[in-house]
Design a protein around this motif. Structure first.
Motif: not given
Length: 442
Positions: A97-98, A135-137, A141-142, A151-153
């Motif tokens: 995610a980052p 990126l959505e995937s 799966n984060a 993750v929300e941001l």
């Protein structure tokens, strides 16, 4: 070129967090500039945890508070996330995610520019759509090691990008299918003219050839409209005709000005050309020379130029606004540079920079072996010695099947080992084929 002053936070708790984040950002900048050693995963994760802790404290302070305008704390936090995102790419953790933070920033910039100019093609949108789906995937799966806040941001940023993308796609959907190819061609010609306009040596003949293509497209119209074989006006004819008109006008302006920029805008122009040229070189040699964290400096410079515009236009040191020719030329350079940054990010390999030398050597070896195989193989096993020696030298670097660098196990072990195995398999196939050929000839 500095952005307008951002107010300091009024809350004492926020000021304390700001001090911590400034210290963290400065540490990241120092780490980024240190070329004496590889960036290690544990160093990055340590700083990442520190930032997330500051975010947790910030959320506690702001919980229940009314929505406030951004202050300096928000800007510094954004810089920290941007840097950390590029660090995650550098250490090979590109699917976490980052790593998505810097990418969403660049995609948002590109989409804003495409929306502003109205000059884009289906290829532009397809590439970003594919990246956003990836990126959505990643976000879906984060795992729990990443902050829910982050993750929300990222999910919000990704949704904003998708909304912009959808609006742009609607504009292209209005074009009849036969016209989409013409539209794509016009966008390509327009960009080629802008490229020619910003080369060190202006070529009149190059622009004239592009202009001739525009005139051929213009001549294909019937009574000023784009029509099908039966003479019916195609959907979107007026929009494409307007784009054609803009292209023809731009070709005349470019041929008249021949790449000459007024002195008062020369400093901005020269700097943007330098950035564009640097990024272009990196796009060619990125596998061997790019450390993803280097992109931070380019992004920051581009953002400053982009955000310094007044009502969309550039101004010189005396506050004088740029004329149409200068405006379009500078915008082309900014947009082209953001495009290179985007390309370099999506090209980032899931391998730590500590393992990249081995990874890149193996990729080159694989290409060579595939080429040898496709061209008929080798005449004798001896011809394979150079490849086998190189493969064995890389294989011998492993300790218990892993590549150890400075006592660490860098990210990307699986990718490098898989590539090594593929190369050994190719070399083995070529050797067996060579031995069979020798046996048959005997």
């Amino acid at each position: 070129m500095e952005t307008p002053a951002i107010p300091m936070p009024k809350d004492e708790g926020e000021r304390a967090i700001l001090d911590q984040l400034v210290s963290i950002r400065d540490h990241l900048l120092l780490l980024k500039r240190d070329r004496t050693k590889y960036i290690r995963s544990q160093d990055v994760m340590l700083v990442y945890d520190q930032v997330i802790e500051q975010v947790r404290q910030l959320n506690e302070i702001r919980k229940g508070a009314e929505s406030k305008s951004e202050n300096r704390l928000d800007k510094v936090l954004e810089s920290c996330f941007q840097l950390l995102s590029l660090f995650f790419m550098t250490i090979g953790r590109t699917t976490e995610a980052p790593a998505a933070y810097a990418l969403t920033s660049t995609i948002k910039r590109l989409l804003d520019h495409l929306t502003e100019s109205g000059l884009f093609s289906a290829k532009d949108l397809d590439s970003m759509s594919h990246t956003l789906s990836t990126l959505e995937s990643v976000l879906r799966n984060a795992d729990s090691q990443h902050s829910p806040y982050l993750v929300e941001l990222l999910a919000k940023r990704e949704n904003l990008c998708k909304e912009s993308l959808e609006e742009l796609r609607k504009k292209l959907d209005r074009l009849a299918k036969p016209l989409r190819e013409v539209h794509e061609k016009l966008i390509s010609i327009l960009r080629s003219m802008s490229l020619a306009n910003t080369k060190a040596k202006f070529s009149v003949s190059e622009v004239q050839k592009l202009q001739a293509q525009l005139k051929d497209i213009d001549a294909s119209r019937a009574d000023g409209n784009f029509v099908d074989v039966e003479g019916n006006v195609l959907g979107g004819s007026d929009e494409v005709a307007d784009l054609l008109k803009r292209c023809l006008l731009w070709s005349e302006i470019v041929l008249e000005r021949k790449g000459t920029i007024p002195e008062n805008f020369k400093p901005i122009y020269d700097k943007l050309v330098s950035i564009r040229n640097d990024l272009e070189k990196l796009s060619i040699t990125q596998a061997w020379s790019l450390r993803e964290t280097d992109l931070y400096d380019y992004q920051r410079e581009l953002d400053k130029f982009d955000e310094s515009r007044v009502d969309g236009n550039f101004q010189d040191e005396d506050g004088k606004l740029a004329e149409l020719y200068v405006q379009r030329t500078l915008l082309y350079l900014i947009r082209r540079s953001y495009g290179y940054v985007y390309y370099l990010m999506i090209s980032s390999e899931p391998v730590s920079e500590a393992l990249l030398p081995y990874y890149n050597q193996l990729q080159t070896l694989k290409r060579c072996l595939v080429e040898v195989k496709n061209s008929g193989g080798v005449s004798s096993v001896r011809d394979l010695y150079p490849y086998s020696m190189k493969l064995n030298s890389i294989d011998n670097l492993r300790v218990d099947g892993k590549f150890v660098v400075g006592g660490d196990l860098p990210e990307g072990q699986g990718a490098v080992n898989e590539l090594l195995a593929e190369c050994f398999d190719l070399a083995y196939e070529l050797r067996i084929a060579a031995e069979e050929n020798v046996a048959q000839s005997d």
